[in-house]
Scaffold this motif. Structure first.
Motif, PDB file in Angstrom:
ATOM      1  N   SER A  23       1.115  -1.223  -0.484  1.00  0.00           N
ATOM      2  CA  SER A  23       0.264   0.163   0.068  1.00  0.00           C
ATOM      3  C   SER A  23       1.281   1.268   0.307  1.00  0.00           C
ATOM      4  O   SER A  23       2.211   1.568   0.620  1.00  0.00           O
ATOM      5  CB  SER A  23      -0.898  -0.129   1.356  1.00  0.00           C
ATOM      6  OG  SER A  23      -1.916   1.258   1.418  1.00  0.00           O
ATOM      7  N   ALA A  24       0.430   2.216  -0.838  1.00  0.00           N
ATOM      8  CA  ALA A  24       1.049   3.697  -1.027  1.00  0.00           C
ATOM      9  C   ALA A  24       0.816   4.181   0.924  1.00  0.00           C
ATOM     10  O   ALA A  24       2.434   5.254   0.953  1.00  0.00           O
ATOM     11  CB  ALA A  24       0.690   4.584  -1.627  1.00  0.00           C
ATOM     12  N   ARG A  25       0.233   3.998   1.822  1.00  0.00           N
ATOM     13  CA  ARG A  25       0.562   4.556   2.622  1.00  0.00           C
ATOM     14  C   ARG A  25       0.308   3.083   3.930  1.00  0.00           C
ATOM     15  O   ARG A  25      -0.499   2.368   3.521  1.00  0.00           O
ATOM     16  CB  ARG A  25      -1.061   5.198   2.903  1.00  0.00           C
ATOM     17  CG  ARG A  25      -1.039   5.674   4.190  1.00  0.00           C
ATOM     18  CD  ARG A  25      -2.270   6.894   4.810  1.00  0.00           C
ATOM     19  NE  ARG A  25      -2.376   6.929   6.280  1.00  0.00           N
ATOM     20  CZ  ARG A  25      -3.715   7.878   6.009  1.00  0.00           C
ATOM     21  NH1 ARG A  25      -4.543   8.468   5.576  1.00  0.00           N
ATOM     22  NH2 ARG A  25      -3.334   8.482   7.770  1.00  0.00           N
ATOM     23  N   ASN A  33       5.646  -0.242   0.856  1.00  0.00           N
ATOM     24  CA  ASN A  33       5.939   0.728  -0.226  1.00  0.00           C
ATOM     25  C   ASN A  33       8.011   1.328   0.065  1.00  0.00           C
ATOM     26  O   ASN A  33       8.063   0.541   0.743  1.00  0.00           O
ATOM     27  CB  ASN A  33       4.785   1.636   0.421  1.00  0.00           C
ATOM     28  CG  ASN A  33       5.557   2.397   1.343  1.00  0.00           C
ATOM     29  OD1 ASN A  33       6.230   2.685   1.571  1.00  0.00           O
ATOM     30  ND2 ASN A  33       3.892   2.518   2.328  1.00  0.00           N
ATOM     31  N   ALA A  35       8.601   3.379  -0.975  1.00  0.00           N
ATOM     32  CA  ALA A  35       9.011   4.697   0.330  1.00  0.00           C
ATOM     33  C   ALA A  35       9.805   3.835   1.581  1.00  0.00           C
ATOM     34  O   ALA A  35      11.474   4.584   1.822  1.00  0.00           O
ATOM     35  CB  ALA A  35       8.303   5.407   0.844  1.00  0.00           C
ATOM     36  N   SER A  63      -1.347  -2.337  -3.831  1.00  0.00           N
ATOM     37  CA  SER A  63      -1.141  -1.873  -4.870  1.00  0.00           C
ATOM     38  C   SER A  63      -0.251  -2.269  -5.869  1.00  0.00           C
ATOM     39  O   SER A  63       0.976  -2.260  -5.733  1.00  0.00           O
ATOM     40  CB  SER A  63      -0.403  -0.045  -4.180  1.00  0.00           C
ATOM     41  OG  SER A  63       0.118   0.439  -5.297  1.00  0.00           O
ATOM     42  N   VAL A  65       0.637  -0.525  -8.130  1.00  0.00           N
ATOM     43  CA  VAL A  65       1.995   1.061  -8.556  1.00  0.00           C
ATOM     44  C   VAL A  65       2.885   0.480  -7.340  1.00  0.00           C
ATOM     45  O   VAL A  65       3.771   0.652  -8.109  1.00  0.00           O
ATOM     46  CB  VAL A  65       1.183   2.357  -8.376  1.00  0.00           C
ATOM     47  CG1 VAL A  65       2.473   3.738  -8.542  1.00  0.00           C
ATOM     48  CG2 VAL A  65       0.595   2.435  -9.164  1.00  0.00           C
ATOM     49  N   GLN A  66       2.777   0.703  -6.428  1.00  0.00           N
ATOM     50  CA  GLN A  66       4.499   0.021  -5.073  1.00  0.00           C
ATOM     51  C   GLN A  66       4.623  -1.422  -5.440  1.00  0.00           C
ATOM     52  O   GLN A  66       5.705  -1.547  -5.508  1.00  0.00           O
ATOM     53  CB  GLN A  66       3.293   0.019  -4.202  1.00  0.00           C
ATOM     54  CG  GLN A  66       2.650   1.388  -3.516  1.00  0.00           C
ATOM     55  CD  GLN A  66       3.814   2.750  -3.340  1.00  0.00           C
ATOM     56  OE1 GLN A  66       4.901   2.163  -3.068  1.00  0.00           O
ATOM     57  NE2 GLN A  66       3.991   3.833  -4.057  1.00  0.00           N
ATOM     58  N   SER A  67       4.025  -2.161  -6.193  1.00  0.00           N
ATOM     59  CA  SER A  67       4.330  -3.909  -6.408  1.00  0.00           C
ATOM     60  C   SER A  67       5.483  -3.364  -7.242  1.00  0.00           C
ATOM     61  O   SER A  67       6.657  -3.950  -7.601  1.00  0.00           O
ATOM     62  CB  SER A  67       3.259  -3.965  -7.233  1.00  0.00           C
ATOM     63  OG  SER A  67       2.077  -4.954  -5.995  1.00  0.00           O
ATOM     64  N   LEU A  69       6.786  -0.623  -8.882  1.00  0.00           N
ATOM     65  CA  LEU A  69       8.168   0.584  -7.995  1.00  0.00           C
ATOM     66  C   LEU A  69       8.997  -0.365  -7.251  1.00  0.00           C
ATOM     67  O   LEU A  69      10.459   0.444  -7.667  1.00  0.00           O
ATOM     68  CB  LEU A  69       7.223   1.742  -7.122  1.00  0.00           C
ATOM     69  CG  LEU A  69       6.701   2.701  -7.652  1.00  0.00           C
ATOM     70  CD1 LEU A  69       6.552   4.075  -7.238  1.00  0.00           C
ATOM     71  CD2 LEU A  69       7.329   3.352  -8.800  1.00  0.00           C
TER      72      LEU A  69
END
Length: 271
Positions: A23-25, A33, A35, A63, A65-67, A69
């Motif tokens: 998850s982004a958050r 994620n 970050a 997510s 996107v996070q996967s 990235l």
């Protein structure tokens, strides 16, 4: 003068644990994620004397996107440091978890691991009838005909459904392209079987080419580097809060919701 014999150092493997939903958050309950993982991956691939980086994957997904990235960063570091990467699937490497596992050069799974789920999902609720029974009026103004797409307080429109299905198909194509790129000729079944969102136990996943062999982290490291291999875990443990920094009521509520979502993600896999 007699010089004592110095035995060679045992091979070293950096281990990064990738646990939980993606998850982004992430929140105070944890999660995956880029970050949060970027510095951990940097340290793992920079570990002095490392012979390989092992990814211990235990995730039901999350997510896209996070996967993507995270997976992309793993490949960048592997190319930069010229280190082999092995993904070891534990309870599950499903959906986004499998996306990340495919960043490895090889995938190892337990016979009972859950792997696959090469698909994309979107879920929500519709509250318009409940609001009508409560006598609540929804007041919404937008500039743009599709700005209120999938609003849970409005009846679902056919155009909204079609737009969401188009988006899911686009994301699914990204997932499939990545699996083709990373697994390619190792896949042993038709895409019509593998790319439906279905998941399998590790032993069946091996037959389908979703993983390369059965095993666990320790046994795979010893198979590759011998019984004296040293496993070095890189990355911190789940955060603990001292009493003076206990989360607020809002944070607790958000944490409870996140825990419910995580529980639902695992339950979807039967775990």
């Amino acid at each position: 003068m007699r010089i004592p014999f110095l035995s060679p150092r045992p091979p070293t493997v950096a281990v990064v644990r990738l646990e939980g939903p993606i998850s982004a958050r992430a929140g105070f309950l944890g999660g995956l994620n880029l970050a949060g993982l970027a510095p951990v991956l940097e340290r793992a691939f920079s570990l002095k004397g490392a012979s390989a980086v092992f990814l211990a994957v235990n995730s039901p997904g999350g997510s896209p996107v996070q996967s993507a990235l995270i997976a992309r960063r793993i490949r960048q570091l592997a190319a930069e440091k010229k280190l082999p990467v092995v993904a070891v699937c534990e309870d599950a490497a499903a959906s986004g978890g499998y996306w990340i596992a495919c960043a490895a050069d090889e995938i190892v799974a337990d016979a009972a691991s859950i792997i696959g789920s090469i698909g994309v999902i979107s879920a929500g609720f519709g509250f318009q009838e409940a609001m009508a029974r409560l006598g609540v009026e929804r007041r919404l103004r937008t500039a743009g005909s599709e700005k209120a797409t999938a609003d849970p307080f409005l009846p679902e429109r056919e155009t909204d459904r079609a737009r969401l299905e188009e988006l899911l198909q686009d994301l699914h194509e990204e997932f499939k392209s990545w699996v083709r790129e990373r697994r390619g000729g190792r896949l042993k079944a038709a895409e019509t079987e593998l790319f439906t969102g279905r998941f399998w136990a590790g032993r069946r996943g091996l037959d389908l080419g979703l993983c390369d062999r059965l095993g666990d982290l320790r046994s795979e490291a010893e198979r590759r580097f011998g019984p004296k291999v040293k496993l070095v875990r890189v990355g911190g443990k789940r955060r603990r809060f001292p009493f003076s920094l206990l989360p607020s009521g809002q944070a607790l509520a958000e944490g409870a919701l996140a825990a419910a979502k995580e529980r639902a993600a695992w339950a979807r896999l039967g775990l």
